[in-house]
Design a protein around this motif. Structure first.
Motif, PDB file in Angstrom:
ATOM      1  N   ASN A 366      42.838  26.436  39.607  1.00  0.00           N
ATOM      2  CA  ASN A 366      42.323  26.421  38.234  1.00  0.00           C
ATOM      3  C   ASN A 366      40.844  26.038  38.189  1.00  0.00           C
ATOM      4  O   ASN A 366      40.086  26.540  37.350  1.00  0.00           O
ATOM      5  N   GLN A 369      39.166  29.118  38.988  1.00  0.00           N
ATOM      6  CA  GLN A 369      39.381  30.081  37.902  1.00  0.00           C
ATOM      7  C   GLN A 369      38.360  29.901  36.782  1.00  0.00           C
ATOM      8  O   GLN A 369      37.961  30.876  36.127  1.00  0.00           O
ATOM      9  N   PRO A 374      33.128  33.144  39.599  1.00  0.00           N
ATOM     10  CA  PRO A 374      34.149  32.916  40.645  1.00  0.00           C
ATOM     11  C   PRO A 374      34.013  33.825  41.862  1.00  0.00           C
ATOM     12  O   PRO A 374      34.485  33.484  42.940  1.00  0.00           O
ATOM     13  N   GLU A 400      47.000  33.665  36.125  1.00  0.00           N
ATOM     14  CA  GLU A 400      46.598  33.415  37.513  1.00  0.00           C
ATOM     15  C   GLU A 400      46.664  34.705  38.336  1.00  0.00           C
ATOM     16  O   GLU A 400      45.787  34.962  39.168  1.00  0.00           O
ATOM     17  N   PHE A 403      43.767  37.031  37.382  1.00  0.00           N
ATOM     18  CA  PHE A 403      42.504  36.496  37.904  1.00  0.00           C
ATOM     19  C   PHE A 403      42.375  36.817  39.395  1.00  0.00           C
ATOM     20  O   PHE A 403      41.323  37.284  39.853  1.00  0.00           O
ATOM     21  N   ARG A 407      39.673  39.294  41.467  1.00  0.00           N
ATOM     22  CA  ARG A 407      38.886  38.831  42.621  1.00  0.00           C
ATOM     23  C   ARG A 407      39.116  39.771  43.814  1.00  0.00           C
ATOM     24  O   ARG A 407      38.198  40.036  44.579  1.00  0.00           O
TER      25      ARG A 407
END
Length: 559
Positions: A366, A369, A374, A400, A403, A407
């Protein structure tokens, strides 16, 4: 082929040890190569190191752990029984004699035999070819049973099979370099079992003292003992500092042998589990690595049952002291083996649901995040990212997962893509996993075709995902096959990842029927499929034979 790959694999360890002895790569060899290949080579469907190839499609399937791991292991064994000096001189002669020309394994055997004669290692009745043909031209490996009888020691050999003792004990015999040491011996005893089923040697030792066979596990064989010696070894291990009387390689050997002998029915599971109790004091990486390999099998079995809490409690008891000492906190001066230990230990602790471990994973994820950028500012240690990604996605929500997926799409770093790809498969949401598998076989989704197997592997590695991946395989067989096109290796890889080796009887029957119905598509991968089915059958039999015994032991254990 195996000589090339086996030597390359072994030389990796020798080279690293010469440059960085603090890495203890020769200790790591025991758990990374020798014990790792033991499992595959204990199947009836294993194959010889030196094997004929009938068509071009079969070539890829010979490049497996047998060629690499077993090849490296028997070369290591040969170096030990010849001595490093003789081995290297013989190897140098072989390379000089055969330079700029072709060679086969018998040429190497001749060069090594000549050097062994010259240096007095062998008498005139032994040759490397006679010894090594039993290892390269036969399938599997032996278990040596050592039984003390007053002033003698009886040594017996038979092929070790994961499904239990062979009915035909005389069918396969090996030349075995036996190393033996008593509790207070200053010197090793070295003898040969010359492809004999049984030998008897003089052994005048106090019966209250333990003895050890295959010292430092230099030989490619397992060792079983009479019950009295197992009790003496276990007592020594479980005394506060007695376990330090064994080299870490032999502690790893005792753990691996005991648990696998019990698994195959050679040893009572009560004895094997008693051996593991000493781990509460163990702080070396190599013995723990051996233990994790066997405990991962028990985890897979117990996680499919209503008795998982008993296994979980015992494992967390063993890990408690180690977790408190190592935790997530890294320092620049951490030794490499401590880093390895942290990674392996945290993975199991979080997998078992240790609250502090899961919470720390979420906390670190987190924090990443909610950083401003990031993609450029990942605050999670590179060594711990696989653990953090998986557990945060497993315990988190779609937020999550999305995210991490973004990435994955944004990074150009191959190792980071692999970590994120594996972590994305840890989700517990079935619809997310189905979508992830769908993207893995869809052009333009962001997942490269050559990475599809990794996606299926990531999803199949969890209890939820295993059923989903197999269901997806059956429902999308033709689509997967078409997408993979001529890449038979990738297609077979997906099939391998989707077939559970921990099935129920109903699931195993379904698997057999399904692969039989697709036999034309899998003809060149028949050995791989046969190994998967055999593992599933063996694990089912294991559960019938051993599950209740271990439950009783775990229920009665008091730390």
């Amino acid at each position: 082929m195996w000589l090339n790959e086996g030597f390359a694999s072994y030389m990796e360890y020798l080279g690293a040890d010469a440059v960085c002895p603090e890495l203890k790569t020769l200790d790591q060899f025991v758990v990374q190569e020798l014990q790792n290949v033991f499992h595959l080579d204990s199947l009836k469907s294993s194959h010889q190191i030196s094997v004929a190839v009938n068509n071009s499609d079969e070539i890829n399937y010979i490049f497996d752990r047998i060629s690499y791991g077993k090849g490296a292991t028997i070369i290591r064994m040969m170096e030990h029984f010849l001595t490093s000096k003789v081995f290297r001189k013989g190897l140098t002669n072989y390379l000089q004699e055969r330079k700029y020309s072709s060679a086969e394994q018998d040429d190497l055997w001749s060069a090594l035999t000549e050097q062994a004669y010259e240096d007095g290692i062998f008498d005139g009745n032994m040759t490397i070819k006679e010894i090594m043909d039993t290892w390269t031209l036969q399938t599997g490996y032996p278990v040596v049973t050592a039984i003390r009888n007053e002033t003698s020691l009886i040594l017996k050999q038979e092929r070790f099979l994961i499904g239990g003792k062979s009915e035909d004990k005389n069918s396969t015999l090996w030349w075995l370099p036996i190393t033996l040491k008593g509790q207070y011996d200053n010197m090793l005893t070295k003898i040969w079992m010359k492809a004999e089923q049984e030998i008897v040697i003089d052994f005048n030792r106090d019966p209250s003292f333990w003895f050890l066979v295959n010292v430092n596990q230099t030989g490619y064989y397992r060792v079983n003992y009479d019950i009295e010696n197992w009790q003496l070894l276990t007592k020594e291990l479980n005394s506060r500092s007695g376990f330090k009387n064994f080299d870490p390689k032999n502690r790893a050997q005792l753990l691996d042998d005991a648990l696998n002998l019990a698994s195959a029915g050679y040893l009572d599971y009560d004895m094997a589990m008693n051996v593991t109790r000493y781990l509460v004091h163990e702080r070396e990486y190599v013995p723990w690595r051996a233990a994790f390999n066997s405990f991962d099998f028990l985890y897979a079995i117990f996680s499919h049952s209503g008795q998982f809490d008993k296994f979980k409690d015992y494992m967390l008891y063993l890990l408690d002291g180690l977790y408190k000492e190592i935790t997530f906190n890294e320092t620049p001066n951490d030794a490499t083996l401590k880093i390895y230990m942290r990674m392996d230990m945290l993975w199991r602790a979080c997998q078992l649901g240790k609250l502090e471990c899961v919470q720390e994973s979420l906390k670190q994820f987190n924090k990443w995040q909610f950083t401003i950028n990031p993609d450029k500012e990942n605050v999670i240690s590179p060594n711990l990212r696989g653990i953090v990604y998986c557990n945060a996605i497993k315990s988190g929500s779609q937020s999550e997962w999305d995210f991490a997926w973004q990435r994955y799409l944004n990074t150009d770093v191959g190792s980071e893509k692999e970590l994120l790809m594996s972590g994305l498969g840890c989700s517990r949401e079935p619809w997310i996993l189905y979508r992830y598998l769908e993207w893995a076989i869809t052009e333009g989704s962001g997942i490269r075709k050559q990475d599809s197997v990794r996606v299926f592997s990531a999803v199949s590695s969890t209890i939820v995902g295993q059923h989903i991946s197999y269901s997806f395989l059956k429902a999308n067989w033709n689509k997967i096959k078409k997408y993979m096109g001529s890449s038979l290796m990738l297609f077979t890889g997906i099939v391998r990842e989707c077939i559970s080796t921990y099935p129920s009887q109903e699931e195993l029957t379904d698997i057999k029927q399904f692969v039989k119905s697709k036999s034309d598509d899998l003809s060149s991968a028949s050995r791989v499929i046969q190994q998967l089915v055999e593992q599933g059958e063996a694990n089912l039999e294991w559960k019938k034979r051993n599950f209740d015994k271990i439950v009783r032991w775990l229920s009665s254990f008091r730390g």
